[in-house]
Design an enzyme around this catalytic site. Structure first.
Site, PDB file in Angstrom:
ATOM      1  N   LYS A 117      10.727   8.462 -62.318  1.00  0.00           N
ATOM      2  CA  LYS A 117       9.799   7.351 -62.735  1.00  0.00           C
ATOM      3  C   LYS A 117       8.606   7.777 -62.500  1.00  0.00           C
ATOM      4  CE  LYS A 117       7.497   4.204 -60.501  1.00  0.00           C
ATOM      5  NZ  LYS A 117       7.063   3.325 -59.470  1.00  0.00           N
ATOM      6  N   ASP A 135       9.971   1.212 -64.206  1.00  0.00           N
ATOM      7  CA  ASP A 135       9.791   0.491 -62.970  1.00  0.00           C
ATOM      8  C   ASP A 135      10.539  -0.662 -62.734  1.00  0.00           C
ATOM      9  OD1 ASP A 135       8.295  -1.078 -64.464  1.00  0.00           O
ATOM     10  OD2 ASP A 135       6.478  -0.294 -63.723  1.00  0.00           O
TER      11      ASP A 135
END
Length: 185
Positions: A117, A135
């Site tokens: 991420k 996320d």
């Protein structure tokens, strides 16, 4: 969900939130995303601002001790660990990458404390690469829209990439985050 429906949803969210893509400084994005792990934006972005007001390059940050960095970034969660990692990342950037933030997901993920991420955040927001960082908000919105029911962020990312054209990907993270913040209490 089909592509056409998702494109309409993206258009609707874009009208609502008026997100504009703007590339940012790669080093600042990297440090900011490292500080944001398990910390709200309301805490992590001011901490990033404080750190960059004091030291805005890897060389300048390395002149600070981990303890000094920890004091600057507090109350970010795990501030002592993050302070040490920031120093390690700065050292690696200078020694291994000639002072430049790496431009590939694989190389970014070699940096301490940088996972998929975080690498995607740097690639998209710093380098304008058409990737979607997944996320908690992006994952939640993807579940609600039935784009993906996967729990694994990498699989959610792949589902999003399969459906969303490259030219639209740069704003999807921000749109889904804004929608998630507004709707998810």
């Amino acid at each position: 969900m089909d592509r056409k429906t998702l494109e309409k949803i993206i258009d609707t969210l874009q009208k609502r939130y008026k997100i504009k893509f703007k590339k940012e400084n790669p080093f600042r994005v990297l440090i900011g995303v490292m500080l944001s792990h398990r910390t709200t934006d309301a805490v992590s972005w001011p901490a990033t601002d404080r750190l960059f007001a004091r030291a805005s390059t890897p060389q300048k940050i390395l002149k600070l001790s981990s303890k000094e960095i920890g004091k600057i970034i507090y109350p970010v969660g795990f501030y002592n660990t993050k302070a040490k990692r920031i120093r390690e990342v700065c050292k690696m950037i200078l020694e291994k990458y000639n002072g430049k933030v790496p431009r590939t997901r694989e190389e970014l993920m070699k940096l301490p404390g940088v996972g998929g991420k975080s690498a995607d955040v740097v690639l998209s927001f710093a380098f304008g690469e058409p990737v979607i960082a997944v996320d908690s908000h992006v994952k939640w919105v993807s579940h609600v829209l039935k784009i993906s029911r996967e729990k694994n962020p990498e699989k959610v990312r792949q589902a999003l990439h399969d459906l969303i054209p490259r030219k639209r990907r740069l704003i999807v993270n921000n749109l889904f985050v804004e929608f998630g913040r507004e709707v998810c209490n």
